[in-house]
Design a protein around this motif. Structure first.
Motif, short mmCIF file in Angstrom:
data_model
loop_
_atom_site.label_atom_id
_atom_site.label_comp_id
_atom_site.label_asym_id
_atom_site.label_seq_id
_atom_site.Cartn_x
_atom_site.Cartn_y
_atom_site.Cartn_z
N GLY A 1 0.83 -1.19 0.00
CA GLY A 1 0.00 0.00 0.00
C GLY A 1 0.86 1.24 0.00
O GLY A 1 2.04 1.20 0.35
N ALA A 2 0.27 2.34 -0.42
CA ALA A 2 0.97 3.62 -0.40
C ALA A 2 -0.04 4.75 -0.35
O ALA A 2 -1.18 4.61 -0.80
N THR A 3 0.40 5.86 0.19
CA THR A 3 -0.41 7.07 0.26
C THR A 3 0.53 8.26 0.16
O THR A 3 1.75 8.10 0.20
N THR A 4 -0.04 9.42 0.04
CA THR A 4 0.74 10.64 0.06
C THR A 4 0.11 11.62 1.04
O THR A 4 -1.05 11.48 1.41
N VAL A 5 0.92 12.58 1.46
CA VAL A 5 0.44 13.66 2.31
C VAL A 5 0.72 14.98 1.60
O VAL A 5 1.61 15.06 0.77
N GLU A 6 -0.08 15.99 1.93
CA GLU A 6 0.12 17.29 1.30
C GLU A 6 1.22 18.08 1.96
O GLU A 6 1.83 18.96 1.34
N LEU A 7 1.49 17.78 3.24
CA LEU A 7 2.58 18.43 3.94
C LEU A 7 3.13 17.49 4.99
O LEU A 7 2.46 16.58 5.45
N ASP A 8 4.39 17.73 5.35
CA ASP A 8 5.06 16.89 6.32
C ASP A 8 4.91 17.48 7.72
O ASP A 8 5.74 18.25 8.17
N ASP A 9 3.81 17.13 8.36
CA ASP A 9 3.70 17.46 9.78
C ASP A 9 3.19 16.21 10.50
O ASP A 9 2.57 15.34 9.90
N GLU A 10 3.48 16.12 11.78
CA GLU A 10 3.21 14.89 12.54
C GLU A 10 1.76 14.44 12.44
O GLU A 10 1.49 13.27 12.14
N LYS A 11 0.83 15.33 12.67
CA LYS A 11 -0.59 14.95 12.67
C LYS A 11 -1.01 14.40 11.30
O LYS A 11 -1.69 13.38 11.22
N THR A 12 -0.58 15.04 10.24
CA THR A 12 -0.94 14.62 8.88
C THR A 12 -0.33 13.26 8.54
O THR A 12 -1.01 12.38 8.00
N VAL A 13 0.94 13.08 8.86
CA VAL A 13 1.63 11.81 8.57
C VAL A 13 1.01 10.66 9.35
O VAL A 13 0.76 9.59 8.80
N LEU A 14 0.73 10.88 10.62
CA LEU A 14 0.14 9.81 11.44
C LEU A 14 -1.26 9.45 10.97
O LEU A 14 -1.60 8.27 10.88
N ALA A 15 -2.06 10.46 10.63
CA ALA A 15 -3.43 10.18 10.16
C ALA A 15 -3.40 9.42 8.84
O ALA A 15 -4.16 8.46 8.64
N ALA A 16 -2.54 9.81 7.93
CA ALA A 16 -2.45 9.15 6.62
C ALA A 16 -1.96 7.71 6.77
O ALA A 16 -2.47 6.80 6.11
N THR A 17 -0.99 7.50 7.64
CA THR A 17 -0.46 6.15 7.85
C THR A 17 -1.51 5.24 8.45
O THR A 17 -1.71 4.11 8.00
N GLU A 18 -2.22 5.73 9.46
CA GLU A 18 -3.28 4.93 10.07
C GLU A 18 -4.35 4.58 9.05
O GLU A 18 -4.78 3.42 8.96
N ALA A 19 -4.79 5.56 8.28
CA ALA A 19 -5.84 5.30 7.27
C ALA A 19 -5.38 4.25 6.27
O ALA A 19 -6.16 3.37 5.87
N LEU A 20 -4.12 4.30 5.88
CA LEU A 20 -3.59 3.34 4.90
C LEU A 20 -3.58 1.93 5.46
O LEU A 20 -4.14 1.01 4.85
N VAL A 21 -2.96 1.71 6.61
CA VAL A 21 -2.84 0.34 7.12
C VAL A 21 -4.18 -0.24 7.54
O VAL A 21 -4.41 -1.43 7.37
N VAL A 22 -5.07 0.60 8.05
CA VAL A 22 -6.41 0.11 8.42
C VAL A 22 -7.15 -0.35 7.16
O VAL A 22 -7.76 -1.42 7.15
N GLU A 23 -7.09 0.45 6.09
CA GLU A 23 -7.77 0.04 4.87
C GLU A 23 -7.14 -1.22 4.28
O GLU A 23 -7.85 -2.10 3.78
N MET A 24 -5.81 -1.35 4.36
CA MET A 24 -5.15 -2.55 3.87
C MET A 24 -5.67 -3.79 4.60
O MET A 24 -5.98 -4.80 3.98
N ALA A 25 -5.76 -3.70 5.92
CA ALA A 25 -6.23 -4.84 6.71
C ALA A 25 -7.71 -5.12 6.46
O ALA A 25 -8.09 -6.28 6.25
N GLU A 26 -8.53 -4.09 6.46
CA GLU A 26 -9.97 -4.29 6.27
C GLU A 26 -10.29 -4.85 4.88
O GLU A 26 -11.13 -5.74 4.75
N ALA A 27 -9.63 -4.35 3.85
CA ALA A 27 -9.90 -4.80 2.48
C ALA A 27 -9.57 -6.28 2.29
O ALA A 27 -10.15 -6.95 1.44
N ASN A 28 -8.66 -6.78 3.12
CA ASN A 28 -8.23 -8.18 3.00
C ASN A 28 -8.69 -9.03 4.18
O ASN A 28 -8.23 -10.16 4.34
N ARG A 29 -9.60 -8.48 4.99
CA ARG A 29 -10.16 -9.20 6.15
C ARG A 29 -9.05 -9.74 7.06
O ARG A 29 -9.07 -10.91 7.46
N ILE A 30 -8.10 -8.88 7.38
CA ILE A 30 -6.95 -9.25 8.21
C ILE A 30 -7.13 -8.64 9.60
O ILE A 30 -7.40 -7.46 9.74
#
Length: 120
Positions: free
Chosen positions: A7-36
């Protein structure tokens, strides 16, 4: 059977809150899409382009409910000229019976351009 989920995602700016939110959204969707479930996850490797330095993206994974003990590691991507900026990639190793051809790899935001062949 052990499989790799990409999986991969991008952020519009490099700040902690944005990076953490994008990372969480990515890995959660990866797991949910594959029933993991977290118990199925062997490890998660997260890489960022060199312009993402505000925080460790792994911090986001460790704070997801039930994911506390999932091994996570961060690294930087190769610095290739012309590479997509502000990109966070994840490789999740999981135990699953899903055939390789049915694994759903998740690309979000501008990262959909990395693998248009995997978009459904």
């Amino acid at each position: 059977m052990v499989r790799g989920l990409r999986g991969a995602t991008t952020v519009e700016l490099d700040d902690e809150k944005t990076v953490l939110a994008a990372t969480e959204a990515l890995v959660v969707e990866m797991a949910e899409a594959n029933r993991i479930s977290p118990d199925d996850i062997i490890s998660v490797l997260i890489s960022t382009t060199k312009d993402v330095t505000s925080t460790f993206p792994a911090k986001a994974v460790r704070t997801i409910g039930g994911w506390t003990y999932v091994p996570v590691m961060c690294t930087h991507e190769m610095d290739v000229p012309g590479a997509m900026p502000l990109c966070i990639r994840a490789l999740m190793h999981v135990n699953t019976d899903i055939p390789q051809r049915l694994i759903q790899h998740i690309y979000q935001n501008e990262a959909v351009k990395l693998r248009p062949d995997l978009q459904k």
